[in-house]
Design a protein around this motif. Structure first.
Motif, PDB file in Angstrom:
ATOM      1  N   ILE A   1      36.384  45.462  44.533  1.00 53.44           N
ATOM      2  CA  ILE A   1      36.384  44.055  44.916  1.00 53.44           C
ATOM      3  C   ILE A   1      36.701  43.950  46.398  1.00 53.44           C
ATOM      4  CG2 ILE A   1      38.808  43.795  44.209  1.00 53.44           C
ATOM      5  CD1 ILE A   1      38.087  40.830  43.579  1.00 53.44           C
ATOM      6  N   ASN A   2      35.955  43.097  47.051  1.00 53.27           N
ATOM      7  CA  ASN A   2      36.161  42.855  48.476  1.00 53.27           C
ATOM      8  C   ASN A   2      37.234  41.784  48.634  1.00 53.27           C
ATOM      9  OD1 ASN A   2      35.916  42.476  51.249  1.00 53.27           O
ATOM     10  ND2 ASN A   2      34.172  41.075  51.009  1.00 53.27           N
ATOM     11  N   LEU A   3      38.434  42.204  49.019  1.00 50.15           N
ATOM     12  CA  LEU A   3      39.534  41.261  49.143  1.00 50.15           C
ATOM     13  C   LEU A   3      39.501  40.502  50.463  1.00 50.15           C
ATOM     14  CD1 LEU A   3      42.537  43.236  47.611  1.00 50.15           C
ATOM     15  CD2 LEU A   3      41.250  41.364  46.587  1.00 50.15           C
ATOM     16  N   ASP A   4      39.154  41.175  51.558  1.00 53.04           N
ATOM     17  CA  ASP A   4      39.244  40.493  52.858  1.00 53.04           C
ATOM     18  C   ASP A   4      38.255  41.003  53.897  1.00 53.04           C
ATOM     19  OD1 ASP A   4      40.332  42.961  53.294  1.00 53.04           O
ATOM     20  OD2 ASP A   4      42.352  42.255  53.698  1.00 53.04           O
ATOM     21  N   LYS A   5      37.252  41.779  53.503  1.00 52.99           N
ATOM     22  CA  LYS A   5      36.308  42.329  54.464  1.00 52.99           C
ATOM     23  C   LYS A   5      35.226  41.296  54.813  1.00 52.99           C
ATOM     24  CE  LYS A   5      37.957  46.601  54.430  1.00 52.99           C
ATOM     25  NZ  LYS A   5      38.520  47.252  55.624  1.00 52.99           N
ATOM     26  N   LYS A   6      34.891  41.191  56.090  1.00 53.07           N
ATOM     27  CA  LYS A   6      33.800  40.320  56.528  1.00 53.07           C
ATOM     28  C   LYS A   6      32.497  41.089  56.660  1.00 53.07           C
ATOM     29  CE  LYS A   6      36.747  37.002  58.988  1.00 53.07           C
ATOM     30  NZ  LYS A   6      36.493  35.918  58.033  1.00 53.07           N
ATOM     31  N   TYR A   7      32.582  42.365  56.978  1.00 51.88           N
ATOM     32  CA  TYR A   7      31.391  43.194  57.116  1.00 51.88           C
ATOM     33  C   TYR A   7      31.536  44.386  56.183  1.00 51.88           C
ATOM     34  CZ  TYR A   7      30.916  40.320  61.275  1.00 51.88           C
ATOM     35  OH  TYR A   7      30.821  39.246  62.125  1.00 51.88           O
ATOM     36  N   LEU A   8      30.616  44.497  55.246  1.00 55.61           N
ATOM     37  CA  LEU A   8      30.754  45.442  54.151  1.00 55.61           C
ATOM     38  C   LEU A   8      29.953  46.712  54.387  1.00 55.61           C
ATOM     39  CD1 LEU A   8      30.384  42.977  51.137  1.00 55.61           C
ATOM     40  CD2 LEU A   8      32.497  43.772  52.195  1.00 55.61           C
ATOM     41  N   ASN A   9      30.620  47.813  54.169  1.00 52.75           N
ATOM     42  CA  ASN A   9      29.953  49.112  54.080  1.00 52.75           C
ATOM     43  C   ASN A   9      30.431  49.705  52.769  1.00 52.75           C
ATOM     44  OD1 ASN A   9      28.630  51.490  54.447  1.00 52.75           O
ATOM     45  ND2 ASN A   9      29.856  52.175  56.196  1.00 52.75           N
ATOM     46  N   VAL A  10      29.682  49.464  51.718  1.00 54.59           N
ATOM     47  CA  VAL A  10      30.185  49.640  50.354  1.00 54.59           C
ATOM     48  C   VAL A  10      30.041  51.086  49.884  1.00 54.59           C
ATOM     49  CG1 VAL A  10      30.051  48.783  48.003  1.00 54.59           C
ATOM     50  CG2 VAL A  10      29.447  47.284  49.908  1.00 54.59           C
ATOM     51  N   PRO A  11      31.141  51.700  49.466  1.00 50.00           N
ATOM     52  CA  PRO A  11      31.028  53.015  48.811  1.00 50.00           C
ATOM     53  C   PRO A  11      30.682  52.821  47.336  1.00 50.00           C
ATOM     54  CG  PRO A  11      33.337  52.416  49.032  1.00 50.00           C
ATOM     55  CD  PRO A  11      32.542  51.283  49.640  1.00 50.00           C
ATOM     56  N   ILE A  12      29.555  53.332  46.904  1.00 46.53           N
ATOM     57  CA  ILE A  12      29.106  53.147  45.536  1.00 46.53           C
ATOM     58  C   ILE A  12      29.244  54.462  44.778  1.00 46.53           C
ATOM     59  CG2 ILE A  12      27.136  52.605  44.055  1.00 46.53           C
ATOM     60  CD1 ILE A  12      28.226  50.191  45.485  1.00 46.53           C
ATOM     61  N   ASN A  13      29.875  54.402  43.612  1.00 47.94           N
ATOM     62  CA  ASN A  13      29.888  55.566  42.729  1.00 47.94           C
ATOM     63  C   ASN A  13      29.382  55.165  41.353  1.00 47.94           C
ATOM     64  OD1 ASN A  13      32.190  55.001  40.756  1.00 47.94           O
ATOM     65  ND2 ASN A  13      33.269  54.767  42.708  1.00 47.94           N
ATOM     66  N   LYS A  14      28.990  56.143  40.582  1.00 43.52           N
ATOM     67  CA  LYS A  14      28.339  55.886  39.305  1.00 43.52           C
ATOM     68  C   LYS A  14      29.276  55.344  38.239  1.00 43.52           C
ATOM     69  CE  LYS A  14      24.655  59.284  39.971  1.00 43.52           C
ATOM     70  NZ  LYS A  14      23.963  60.482  39.410  1.00 43.52           N
ATOM     71  N   GLU A  15      30.588  55.363  38.505  1.00 44.96           N
ATOM     72  CA  GLU A  15      31.543  54.905  37.502  1.00 44.96           C
ATOM     73  C   GLU A  15      31.862  53.414  37.620  1.00 44.96           C
ATOM     74  OE1 GLU A  15      32.583  56.772  35.026  1.00 44.96           O
ATOM     75  OE2 GLU A  15      31.351  58.409  35.798  1.00 44.96           O
ATOM     76  N   LEU A  16      31.406  52.770  38.689  1.00 45.51           N
ATOM     77  CA  LEU A  16      31.769  51.377  38.920  1.00 45.51           C
ATOM     78  C   LEU A  16      31.245  50.463  37.813  1.00 45.51           C
ATOM     79  CD1 LEU A  16      31.345  50.839  42.764  1.00 45.51           C
ATOM     80  CD2 LEU A  16      33.465  50.875  41.459  1.00 45.51           C
ATOM     81  N   ARG A  17      32.155  49.666  37.258  1.00 46.35           N
ATOM     82  CA  ARG A  17      31.792  48.643  36.269  1.00 46.35           C
ATOM     83  C   ARG A  17      31.755  47.262  36.901  1.00 46.35           C
ATOM     84  NH1 ARG A  17      32.116  53.662  33.859  1.00 46.35           N
ATOM     85  NH2 ARG A  17      32.329  53.525  31.584  1.00 46.35           N
ATOM     86  N   VAL A  18      32.760  46.974  37.717  1.00 45.66           N
ATOM     87  CA  VAL A  18      32.894  45.669  38.347  1.00 45.66           C
ATOM     88  C   VAL A  18      32.661  45.824  39.842  1.00 45.66           C
ATOM     89  CG1 VAL A  18      34.437  43.733  38.831  1.00 45.66           C
ATOM     90  CG2 VAL A  18      34.520  44.870  36.600  1.00 45.66           C
ATOM     91  N   VAL A  19      31.649  45.122  40.356  1.00 45.68           N
ATOM     92  CA  VAL A  19      31.339  45.169  41.789  1.00 45.68           C
ATOM     93  C   VAL A  19      31.335  43.723  42.289  1.00 45.68           C
ATOM     94  CG1 VAL A  19      29.711  45.911  43.562  1.00 45.68           C
ATOM     95  CG2 VAL A  19      29.941  47.236  41.443  1.00 45.68           C
ATOM     96  N   HIS A  20      32.425  43.332  42.935  1.00 48.49           N
ATOM     97  CA  HIS A  20      32.570  41.963  43.434  1.00 48.49           C
ATOM     98  C   HIS A  20      32.643  42.026  44.963  1.00 48.49           C
ATOM     99  CE1 HIS A  20      33.772  37.833  43.912  1.00 48.49           C
ATOM    100  NE2 HIS A  20      33.773  37.644  42.614  1.00 48.49           N
ATOM    101  N   LEU A  21      31.482  41.898  45.596  1.00 49.49           N
ATOM    102  CA  LEU A  21      31.394  42.033  47.048  1.00 49.49           C
ATOM    103  C   LEU A  21      31.511  40.693  47.760  1.00 49.49           C
ATOM    104  CD1 LEU A  21      28.419  44.577  47.219  1.00 49.49           C
ATOM    105  CD2 LEU A  21      30.869  45.055  47.063  1.00 49.49           C
ATOM    106  N   GLY A  22      31.172  39.621  47.067  1.00 48.98           N
ATOM    107  CA  GLY A  22      31.153  38.307  47.693  1.00 48.98           C
ATOM    108  C   GLY A  22      32.502  37.626  47.681  1.00 48.98           C
TER     109      GLY A  22
END
Length: 510
Positions: free
Chosen positions: A154-175
């Motif tokens: 989850i993106n708590l406070d980032k304005k510019y995202l460089n997202v590390p993605i792994n195959k185990e992620l269930r919840v992806v809250h970038l916004g």
């Protein structure tokens, strides 16, 4: 219900709760903590992820719990029911605090975590057992042990995202997850998008990273992210995706396109020959994975979309659809029309916005959507043909209605289950009503052309009323109580009816 959470994690939560609050001030102030069941404890702990004094929308909280696997994923209605029970229980015991409207002093569907509870959630005697902390930014980001840390981003406070993605992620809250205060234009018709008073600015550096999400993802939120012009096709192939939140992606111009069957492509150039010689052609793979488990799709606030893709009408598990565009743009065979939604037998909640003149065929078959309970329609300045609405509606929210009355609604007598009627903006001069309606909650906002009438007459139109709200209306009913803002029925106050002899009758809108 907790099939996605290891038993060890559940044991750690329940065991640590009894050890951590004993002898603390929290135990003295919140003795009900020991009475919480494991689901409520886990749900409470999960909210410790967010900063202190943060306002959280109830809708987002429910989404969050579903994504974490804390609520059942078989049905949105079941998940919402369980979530509402837990949410209400945490508020009643003081762990969550309600947000009130300053003028009406009404509870709004937002909450904050009790500050004392929030400090306790981050205390070492809890976090050592339950949470693991990411200290890379010198800030506490609690998750439920390593299992949750690997599966939640989850993106708590980032304005510019460089997202590390792994195959185990269930919840992806970038916004954005924060509650955003909005201010309407408040003109007679309230057309166009609302003006945000404060909103997170978030950009994703490389949108192609979305193509790397794995089939394990159940909840994806890109809410409010700038610069995303289209959603990649790979998102539609996420077999376990339950919630897709694209709300307020203002640059979004294209939803993912469902690919045609590869089998059809391979056989198309030989189809005529095989038919001629009598060969039996293999059937196309109609079970190809495409949003197979999606229950919630939110595309509201995406004003650059010019049509809805056909595959929306094929989402058999969809229960919530927000931001559906009704217009005449796009090819008929490739676009989803309002009548096509009648195929969605599980759809419970729908919000639509119109962009062009409404011909009679636009609403054809729409009233056959018998499962629909909540409907919001945002109209534009255009002509309206006769139309009918689903007859099992319990809540109807009309916005920016361009005409003076709703006489073109042809099946008003069939809306016998209508309990909530909200009207915002537009040119209505009369309050829509019918003797068959059972409206309990009436909200009228920014109706500058609404004719003045008598308060008892309004109550006579809706004998079951227990709440009425007038905001921004030039003419409020005579003798309307509470300074003309809102009225709440007292427990012992008798109901009124249009049949009572002392009540002046005003004509129904139909």
């Amino acid at each position: 219900m907790l099939s996605h959470i290891p038993e060890k994690a559940q044991e750690e939560v329940t065991g640590s709760s009894s050890r951590s609050y004993q002898g603390s001030k929290l135990f003295e102030d919140f003795k009900d903590l020991k009475e919480l069941d494991v689901h409520s404890i886990l749900c409470l702990y999960s909210l410790g992820t967010f900063p202190e004094n943060t306002e959280l929308e109830k809708r987002f909280v429910i989404y969050w719990w579903i994504g974490l696997g804390l609520l059942p994923r078989t049905s949105w209605e079941k998940a919402k029911m369980h979530g509402n029970t837990i949410y209400s229980g945490l508020k009643e015991k003081g762990f969550l605090e309600s947000i009130h409207n300053g003028k009406q002093n009404q509870v709004i569907n937002r909450c904050t975590i009790n500050p004392t509870v929030h400090k306790w959630l981050l205390s070492p005697n809890v976090s050592n057992v339950i949470f693991s902390f990411d200290q890379s930014e010198h800030s506490s980001s609690p998750f439920f042990g390593e299992w949750f840390k690997e599966r939640v981003h989850i993106n708590l406070d980032k304005k510019y995202l460089n997202v590390p993605i792994n195959k185990e992620l269930r919840v992806v809250h970038l916004g954005s997850w924060r509650y955003t205060e909005v201010k309407a234009d408040n003109n007679a018709n309230e057309t166009g998008p609302k003006k945000p008073m404060s909103i997170d600015h978030i950009e994703i550096e490389n949108p192609d990273v979305l193509k790397k999400l794995s089939e394990n993802t159940t909840y994806l939120s890109l809410r409010g992210i700038s610069g995303i012009e289209e959603i990649p096709e790979s998102i539609g192939k996420l077999e376990n995706l339950i919630i897709l939140d694209l709300r307020s992606c203002h640059n979004l111009i294209k939803l993912p396109q469902k690919p045609r069957s590869t089998l059809k492509k391979k056989l198309s150039h030989r189809t005529r020959f095989k038919k001629l010689i009598g060969w039996k052609l293999p059937k196309e793979n109609s079970q190809e994975s495409w949003f197979n488990k999606l229950m919630v799709l939110d595309i509201s606030g995406c004003y650059l979309l010019d049509h809805m893709p056909k595959w929306i009408s094929e989402l058999c598990n969809l229960e919530v659809l927000k931001g559906f565009l009704v217009g005449n743009v796009g090819k008929k065979n490739e676009s989803c029309w309002l009548g096509d939604l009648s195929k969605l037998k599980n759809l419970k909640k729908l919000s639509i916005r119109t962009t062009t003149d409404m011909s009679p065929e636009v609403f054809r078959d729409f009233n056959s959507l018998e499962s629909l309970l909540k409907l919001t329609i945002t109209w534009r300045k255009h002509k309206i043909a006769d139309y009918s609405l689903p007859k099992n509606l319990e809540k109807l929210d009309i916005r920016c209605y361009p005409e003076e009355n709703v006489s073109k609604l042809m099946n008003c007598a069939e809306l016998t289950k209508l309990k909530k009627l909200y009207i915002r903006g537009g040119n209505l001069t009369d309050i829509p009503s019918h003797k068959n309606w059972k409206v309990e909650k009436l909200r009228l906002r920014f109706l500058k052309k609404l004719d003045s009438t008598d308060w008892e007459a309004v109550r006579g139109l809706f004998p079951n009323l227990n709440y009425v709200e007038y905001v921004g209306c030039h003419h409020r009913p005579n003798k309307f109580p509470n300074d003309g803002i809102c009225w709440i029925k007292e427990k012992d106050e008798p109901s009124l009816s249009a049949n009572d002899s002392e009540i002046p009758i005003i004509h129904e809108a139909f």
